[in-house]
Design a protein around this motif. Structure first.
Motif, short mmCIF file in Angstrom:
data_model
loop_
_atom_site.label_atom_id
_atom_site.label_comp_id
_atom_site.label_asym_id
_atom_site.label_seq_id
_atom_site.Cartn_x
_atom_site.Cartn_y
_atom_site.Cartn_z
N MET A 128 50.09 47.18 54.85
CA MET A 128 51.41 46.61 54.62
C MET A 128 51.32 45.55 53.52
O MET A 128 50.44 44.68 53.56
N ASP A 129 52.21 45.63 52.58
CA ASP A 129 52.31 44.65 51.50
C ASP A 129 53.20 43.49 51.95
O ASP A 129 54.17 43.68 52.69
N LEU A 130 52.86 42.28 51.51
CA LEU A 130 53.71 41.11 51.70
C LEU A 130 54.16 40.62 50.34
O LEU A 130 53.32 40.33 49.48
N ASN A 131 55.47 40.53 50.11
CA ASN A 131 55.97 40.07 48.82
C ASN A 131 56.85 38.84 49.00
O ASN A 131 57.39 38.59 50.08
N ILE B 179 46.57 44.34 55.35
CA ILE B 179 47.45 43.65 54.42
C ILE B 179 46.93 43.87 53.00
O ILE B 179 45.84 43.40 52.65
N GLN B 180 47.69 44.58 52.21
CA GLN B 180 47.30 44.84 50.83
C GLN B 180 48.52 45.29 50.03
O GLN B 180 49.50 45.75 50.60
N SER B 181 48.43 45.11 48.72
CA SER B 181 49.52 45.53 47.85
C SER B 181 49.65 47.05 47.85
O SER B 181 48.66 47.76 48.03
N PHE B 182 50.85 47.54 47.62
CA PHE B 182 51.08 49.00 47.60
C PHE B 182 50.57 49.59 46.30
O PHE B 182 50.36 48.90 45.31
N LEU C 71 60.79 58.68 40.61
CA LEU C 71 60.13 57.38 40.70
C LEU C 71 59.54 57.17 42.09
O LEU C 71 60.02 57.73 43.08
N THR C 72 58.51 56.36 42.16
CA THR C 72 57.94 55.97 43.45
C THR C 72 58.83 54.91 44.08
O THR C 72 59.14 53.89 43.46
N VAL C 73 59.25 55.15 45.31
CA VAL C 73 60.11 54.22 46.03
C VAL C 73 59.28 53.54 47.11
O VAL C 73 58.64 54.21 47.92
N VAL C 74 59.30 52.23 47.12
CA VAL C 74 58.62 51.44 48.15
C VAL C 74 59.68 50.80 49.02
O VAL C 74 60.44 49.94 48.56
#
Length: 247
Positions: free
Chosen positions: A1-4, A244-247, A156-159
């Motif tokens: 899961m990314d945290l922004n 926890i990591q960026s997409f 496009l890639t959708v997050v």
């Protein structure tokens, strides 16, 4: 899961939020590009810090509305909105390049985010800008929104993004900020909500109903009181459940 988190939202002598502290918590930084907030010096500083800490930088594009912090809807001509978004992505890309990286994704801000979630014209303008700039850039937006559908249809890639401290309507939209239940203030409740989003792909709406919320990124607002402490609590609550990591 990314945290922004939305970062770089100061302007000139004014600072909003604790960018430095949040960059120690998040994995992705939505950096304001100068239209709703931010300025060249702020963009330079935040990009350098983010790259140094291994945090992915995304273009937080918004309306040309510094006075309203981008939270007032503006009716745009399609091409004008596309070009304003292109301008913002390109500006941030320059600072990312100097810092040794590049823009990793695009996320609309404020009223543009909410409008593109339901408005075909503004959603298509956002998609057109990303396609013109770099079709490999993911679009960070609400799952099930008009923007998500348009972006996916164009390849496009959708997050999908969930909000840690925002109330949800039964139809999946965010509660308008004008309402008293727009924000969730209790830290324990916020942590419980994001864990449910991460594990079950669901969230409890303001009427008590459970709605689908399949997300790959959680947004932590940096401009609310106690934002840094809340962000740390959210990360700690998630780390026992997911990576926890960026997409």
């Amino acid at each position: 899961m990314d945290l922004n988190a939305d970062l770089g939202e100061g302007f000139g002598a004014w600072r909003l939020g604790d960018d430095d502290a949040l960059l120690n918590v998040v994995t992705s930084a939505n950096v304001a590009c100068g239209f709703h907030a931010g300025d060249p010096s702020t963009m330079y500083r935040v990009c350098r810090l983010a790259v140094d800490k291994g945090v992915a930088v995304g273009a937080q594009v918004g309306y040309r509305d510094l006075a309203g912090f981008g939270r007032r809807r503006i009716d745009y001509d399609h091409d004008e909105l596309r070009d304003d978004i292109l301008y913002q992505i390109g500006a941030l890309e320059a600072f990312c390049k100097v810092a040794g990286d590049r823009v990793r994704y695009v996320k609309p801000h404020g009223a543009l985010y909410n409008t593109a979630a339901v408005d075909e014209g503004q959603a298509s303008a956002v998609v057109a800008a990303v396609l013109a700039y770099d079709p490999a850039l993911p679009v960070l937006c609400q799952p099930g929104s008009v923007l998500a559908r348009h972006a996916a249809q164009k390849g496009l890639t959708v997050v999908g993004e969930g909000f840690a401290d925002r109330g949800y309507l039964p139809d999946g939209r965010l509660v308008p900020r004008s309402r008293p239940d727009a924000l969730v203030h209790d830290p324990d409740e916020v942590v419980t909500r994001v864990r449910r989003m991460a594990v079950d792909g669901a969230v409890v709406a303001v009427d008590g109903s459970v709605i689908a919320c399949p997300v790959r990124s959680i947004c932590l607002h940096g401009d609310t009181p106690g934002a840094v402490e809340l962000a740390r609590a959210v990360r700690a609550g998630l780390e026992s459940e997911v990576d926890i990591q960026s997409f």
